[in-house]
Design a protein around this motif. Structure first.
Motif, PDB file in Angstrom:
ATOM      1  N   GLU A  47      -6.866  -3.336   1.267  1.00 42.54           N
ATOM      2  CA  GLU A  47      -6.239  -2.014   1.252  1.00 42.54           C
ATOM      3  C   GLU A  47      -6.771  -1.140   0.112  1.00 42.54           C
ATOM      4  N   VAL A  88       2.053   1.914  -3.410  1.00 40.35           N
ATOM      5  CA  VAL A  88       1.055   2.605  -4.228  1.00 40.35           C
ATOM      6  C   VAL A  88       1.003   4.078  -3.840  1.00 40.35           C
ATOM      7  N   ASP A  96     -16.024  -2.128  -2.079  1.00 34.06           N
ATOM      8  CA  ASP A  96     -16.421  -1.269  -0.957  1.00 34.06           C
ATOM      9  C   ASP A  96     -17.238  -0.078  -1.478  1.00 34.06           C
ATOM     10  N   ALA A 135       0.837  -1.204   0.000  1.00 36.15           N
ATOM     11  CA  ALA A 135       0.000   0.000   0.000  1.00 36.15           C
ATOM     12  C   ALA A 135       0.873   1.255   0.000  1.00 36.15           C
ATOM     13  N   ASN A 195     -15.887   3.507  -0.968  1.00 39.02           N
ATOM     14  CA  ASN A 195     -14.678   3.989  -1.625  1.00 39.02           C
ATOM     15  C   ASN A 195     -15.012   4.554  -2.993  1.00 39.02           C
TER      16      ASN A 195
END
Lengths: 710, 452
Positions: free
Chosen positions: B138, B114, B200, B111, B203
């Motif tokens: 993540e 990224v 999700d 993560a 998100n």
């Protein structure tokens, strides 16, 4: 006492010379005393600007000194009130800044290289020296030179005035009191002499007053009130007509030259008394003129006709203007003068300022001491010898004592008149009793005295001596009290705090400057900092960063928005902070050191102000109280309170701190309670800096999460 | 004096050098300067056979200049950065079975990769291990329970399926409507065998690139259905993508076979449907890889200028109601070269909390990529921003905010004489003249009176 000696007037020239020398030395000593007694803070701390508003004045003065008047006049400040900005030139009284800039340039022209900051720090003491002299002149006009000298020495050390004019307290009031008394002096001169020159001088002094303080409104109501009272008491004469007409016309035109005042002198209700009295004095003079030219019968008819006509027109025109909004309704601050509860009920932002609170009785004695008792005596002296100028000082005394009772900070306006009346009282009391004191050989020889009379004389002598001794004792006590109050209460810069530790040594808390310096050095130059408005001026002046709201509380909704952010839970607050582009949040926290005027104690005002606008309807003061109706931060506190942004920012990581021996962790030393919500993390902010004593805590607002969700 | 000076200069020089060195050392962002350096790719597999079964996919990458470094996912020497410098720009995670990543790697480390700008292509499978599941979480994606596969009894592939209906043929219509991600060439159905993804809903950055048809669901094909499946119908996401706010890209697929040679070359025929000689997988994977490794859909905004009409440099502050020109260059990365981006839906806002002006940027003819907007500054003072928020599916986010102050008129900028005020001027001047005359007359007559 000087007065004693002055009373022994003898005709010959050497005595006169001595008298002049004595007067001069007393006056100059008084002026020096008034300067030096205000230097406690500089000697104890350093030459530093105090408190909040002075920082703004300092910043603008610096700008004026560096950029020149026209840039200053056109200054649009994009560092304050982000993103609204503020037109500095049009929203301040520039008198103070211009005075210091002129002084600075003048000294530098003669190669006295003095820093502008030092000019600002010492300006208020300098002007209190001038005030001492003007008070002497004013009181001399009202009574005599002895009273003048007494009043001058009294005003040199009166705490009510010192509270706002110590070195470093660089605020409008510092020079405004001088301007006010100068205006009164010239006004009394004009009334006494009826000369256009003195009246013009008065309007110039009035212009200086308007340019330096919003309190000029008091002045422009007091002078017409004086004229009006003279009219009622039948003392209106050509002298007063000339004086008032000149002062009103020139003064009004001059005052309209200040951009911040603008057209208010002809539009707002606060100035209408002056206009009305001006009209009335024209009418009365005209009537007197007609009366002198006409027979009584004709005059009566004419008078009745004219009176009805004028009354009808005035009412009609007045109501039309009121309806169309040309005469603006009275502003909130003015209402709160008349009705102390007005602000509390209607405008939270006015009520939230501590200096706008009604005065406690004890502070009258604290600020004025002996003068509280001398005031009525002085009034009695004035009443017993009523003339045009005494009526003025009576009016000034009565109105200002009312206003001082309404608002703490107007104690400042009351202090000079207290000194003037106190001076008159002391001087006339001493004048009465000094006569009876045994003068030694000189006076006795003049006439043979019968034994009976001699006995009476002796008793009188003793009583007089006792009285003079008592008064001297009181005056000495007054001097001690004033020095003590100045040293203990009014000489702390409030930007640097100090406290005594257990072993008696002095601890200095320099957290404010530490935090502002941190901001200045560690944040990007265009960072926006959100804090409660009290700290706005200091942040712009010391940290040189953009702020959302500051002490010039002109936009209620914007302040309310900040209040809403502080009173909301983190996620709601984050939306507001994103909307306003906030980068850093600054809070003042006293829980570790016991500094009681911190943000948690101010928090209820944030809630009230936050909830006072439409967008903050969801914020209700009731939610922040515990079920028992108390404002608490311990376990009993309401969940809304324990989860709002302000609570979290103040108490972040505090839950694991030991503050006092024998107390659990997270014990708040201001609220004397163990905090209720100890273990929490911040989602949308991160701690950026906390000062040595945790007085100032700075948080950085996080960016939106890179991968969408937290 | 002079030696002192010299020493301080030397000290200054040293400290400068140290600073530069420090900067070089601790640069935490992925170096995106040269196109070559952009293509260091780490491929993590849990089984070296994948190199063979997915050879078409890897070969194409290598042909396009990617330096692939194959490592086992539990290799204890794994590391994404060395001395604070990122070693790779891209990461391919074809190791669904891994329960724990080797070396320094962990879902959190990935993560962080990224967040520093690295791109990821990752694939799960019905037997996905904890490592891949945690990693998916993540990025706002969740893999369905172990063992469950996407099942479609109507749209399964009749030729390859073994009776469980887990090899499904997905209609290309189920692809997201963003040609920049999925390309335009996919005509044939897509072969998919693997687990489904749950996205999700909180998100906002996750894109559902490929969803299964409405007749599909996700469950363990070997067990009778006793509970309601986790995903049903079009909620069954097969490939999800995420472009982080720093424009790093991540693609997640629930099927490793989707990228395999076998599926690339397989013919597809739905139950009772048309026969396609070759599945659409290869075409889709080609555009998807180009997208995720930033060969496609990369925009940049540069050379932002703003000034008053008729001037060339920006003023220190604008004054209300001035006419202002805003120019900016929009470019798109095509084949490693920045070329002008052509669009007519780029909007510029001039905002102070609320937008006071919202206008479309217009292309300047003859100049590639140059856009321009002209407008009049509103009659409101304050601190404004020229703001561009250009978000289009598949393209990198283009955000730009330029702060300017708008000031009110200066005291010299107001009109000197207003026609409406002429009566007042006249009255003022007549009053002056009147006073002069009156005083003359007054003095004159008085003198006469006295003489008489």
């Amino acid at each position: 006492m000087a007065v004693k000696l002055l009373k022994s007037k003898s005709g010959d020239t050497t005595a006169q010379k001595y008298e002049t020398l004595l007067k001069l030395s007393i006056l100059s000593l008084g002026a020096i005393l008034s300067f030096s007694t205000r230097l406690f803070s500089v000697l104890r701390y350093e030459s530093v600007i105090h408190e909040f508003d002075p920082y703004f004045n300092y910043r603008t003065t610096k700008y004026l000194a560096e950029e020149g008047y026209y840039s200053f006049h056109n200054w649009f400040d994009d560092r304050a009130w982000y993103p609204l900005g503020r037109i500095i030139g049009g929203t301040i009284y520039p008198g103070l800044m211009i005075t210091s800039a002129v002084l600075h340039n003048f000294l530098n022209f003669f190669n006295f290289a003095i820093d502008i900051r030092n000019v600002c720090v010492f300006l208020a003491p300098l002007f209190s020296s001038f005030t001492t002299i003007v008070t002497y002149l004013l009181t001399k006009e009202l009574k005599d030179e002895g009273a003048g000298l007494t009043a001058a020495v009294m005003i040199a050390i009166v705490p009510g005035y010192i509270s706002r004019s110590v070195a470093g307290s660089y605020d409008n009031e510092g020079i405004a009191i001088f301007c006010m008394l100068l205006t009164y002096y010239t006004w009394i001169k004009a009334v006494k002499s009826g000369s256009v020159a003195w009246a013009a001088a008065c309007s110039l002094a009035y212009f200086y007053m308007v340019s330096s303080w919003g309190g000029y409104v008091f002045l422009i109501n007091l002078i017409p009130l004086h004229v009006f009272t003279l009219m009622i008491t039948g003392r209106f004469s050509h002298r007063i007509y000339v004086a008032y007409s000149t002062v009103y016309c020139i003064g009004t035109i001059l005052s309209m030259q200040i951009p911040f005042v603008g057209f208010q002198p002809v539009q707002s209700s606060e100035h209408m008394l002056a206009l009305g009295v001006f009209g009335l004095s024209q009418i009365i003079s005209f009537i007197d003129y007609l009366k002198s030219k006409m027979s009584k019968e004709n005059f009566d008819v004419l008078f009745q006709a004219l009176f009805t006509l004028v009354a009808v027109t005035v009412v009609a025109v007045g109501s039309v203007l009121m309806i169309t909004g040309k005469i603006s309704p009275w502003t909130g601050r003015f209402y709160s003068l008349l009705d102390p509860s007005y602000a509390k009920n209607n405008i939270p932002i006015i009520a939230s300022v501590s200096e706008h609170q009604p005065t406690a009785w004890s502070s009258f004695y604290f600020d004025l001491q002996l003068l509280v008792f001398l005031f009525p005596v002085g009034l009695y002296c004035c009443f017993s010898n009523l003339n045009d100028s005494n009526i003025f000082i009576i009016l000034y005394g009565m109105t200002s004592i009312y206003f001082a009772g309404v608002m703490v900070r107007l104690m400042l306006v009351l202090a000079p008149v207290m000194c003037v009346l106190g001076g008159i009282a002391v001087s006339s009391l001493l004048g009465r009793f000094m006569k009876d004191i045994d003068q030694g050989g000189k006076g006795q020889d003049k006439r043979p005295v019968k034994p009976k009379e001699q006995a009476a004389q002796g008793r009188r002598n003793e009583i007089s001596l006792a009285f003079v001794g008592m008064l001297t004792f009181f005056l000495v006590m007054y001097a001690f009290h004033c020095t003590w109050v100045t040293s203990e209460a009014y000489s702390s810069p409030s930007i640097v705090l100090s406290a005594r530790s257990y072993d008696g040594s002095l601890i200095i808390f320099d957290d404010f400057r530490e935090a502002y310096y941190w901001l200045r050095m560690n944040t990007p130059p265009d960072a926006k900092i959100m804090s409660w408005w009290d700290y706005g001026y200091q942040i712009t002046a010391m940290a040189n960063r953009t702020i959302l709201v500051d002490n010039n509380t002109w936009n209620n909704t914007h302040i309310s928005r900040v209040g809403q952010a502080m009173a909301s839970p983190e996620d709601k607050a984050y939306e507001i902070m994103r909307e306003l582009d906030v980068d850093y949040v600054l809070v003042i926290f006293g829980g570790l050191t016991g500094y009681s005027s911190d943000d948690i104690n101010k928090f209820l005002w944030m809630v009230r102000i936050g909830g006072s606008t439409d967008r903050g309807n969801h914020i209700k003061e009731q939610d922040y109280y515990s079920p028992g109706g108390e404002f608490r931060i311990d376990r009993e506190g309401s969940p809304t309170m324990l989860n709002c942004l302000m609570y979290k920012l103040c108490y972040y990581r505090f839950g694991s701190m030991y503050t006092e021996g024998g107390k659990p962790t997270g014990y708040d030393r201001v609220r004397n309670a163990e905090i209720g919500n100890k273990d929490f993390e911040l989602d949308v902010l991160e701690e950026a800096y906390t000062t040595e004593h945790w007085l100032v805590r700075i948080y950085k607002v996080k960016d939106l999460p890179n991968r969408g969700a937290r | 004096m002079s030696t002192n000076n010299q020493r301080s200069w030397i000290q200054f020089g040293l400290s400068q050098l140290l600073l530069v060195a420090l900067c070089l050392f601790f640069t935490e962002t992925v170096n995106t300067q040269s196109p070559q350096a952009n293509k260091n790719t780490l491929v993590l597999v849990d089984n070296l056979a994948i190199k063979e079964t997915h050879s078409t996919f890897f070969r194409r990458l290598q042909e396009n200049g990617y330096q692939l470094t194959f490592k086992m996912s539990d290799d204890q020497a794994l590391s994404l950065k060395k001395y604070g410098v990122w070693l790779y720009q891209n990461l391919i995670l074809f190791a669904p079975g891994t329960d724990e990543l080797g070396g320094d790697l962990s879902p959190e480390a990935i993560a962080e990769f990224v967040d520093a700008g690295g791109n990821i292509l990752a694939s799960g499978s019905p037997a996905a291990g904890d490592a891949i599941r945690d990693l998916a979480a993540e990025f706002g994606v969740e893999l369905d329970d172990v063992g469950s596969s996407v099942i479609d009894h109507l749209n399964y592939d009749a030729r390859n399926d073994k009776g469980k209906h887990t090899i499904i043929a997905v209609d290309p219509k189920n692809l997201v409507d963003a040609p920049i991600i999925v390309g335009k060439e996919v005509q044939a159905p897509l072969l998919y065998e693997g687990s489904s993804l749950l996205v999700d809903p909180e998100n906002p950055l996750v894109l559902e690139v490929l969803v299964a048809s409405s007749t599909s669901y996700s469950y363990d094909p070997t067990k009778p259905i006793s509970e309601y499946p986790h995903t049903v119908g079009r909620n069954t996401v097969l490939i999800a993508a995420l472009q982080a706010r720093n424009n790093a890209r991540v693609v997640f697929s629930g099927s490793l076979d989707f990228f395999s040679d076998k599926f690339f070359s397989a013919a597809v025929q739905k139950q009772g449907g048309q026969l396609f000689e070759k599945s659409g997988n290869e075409a889709l994977v080609r555009s998807l890889t180009d997208w995720v490794f930033k060969e496609n859909g990369v925009l940049r905004l540069s050379n932002i200028t703003h000034n008053k009409v008729g001037e060339t440099s920006p003023p220190a502050e604008y004054t209300i109601t001035e006419e202002v020109v805003y120019r900016a260059v929009f470019e798109e990365l095509k084949g490693g070269v920045w070329t002008g981006y052509v669009s007519d839906d780029i909007q510029l806002e001039f905002l102070r909390i609320d937008p006071f002006v919202r206008t479309t940027l217009k292309r300047v003819p003859g100049k590639s990529g140059l856009y321009e907007a002209k407008f009049i500054v509103p009659d409101v003072y304050g601190v404004f921003q020229f703001k561009i928020d250009y978000h289009r599916k598949g393209y990198t986010f283009v955000n730009s905010a330029t702060q300017v102050s708008v000031r009110p008129l200066q005291h010299t900028q107001y009109e000197r004489f207003i026609p409406g005020a002429f009566p007042y001027y006249a009255s003022a001047f007549s009053m002056m003249v009147g006073v002069c005359l009156l005083s003359c007359v007054f003095l004159h007559i008085r003198e006469k009176d006295k003489s008489e």
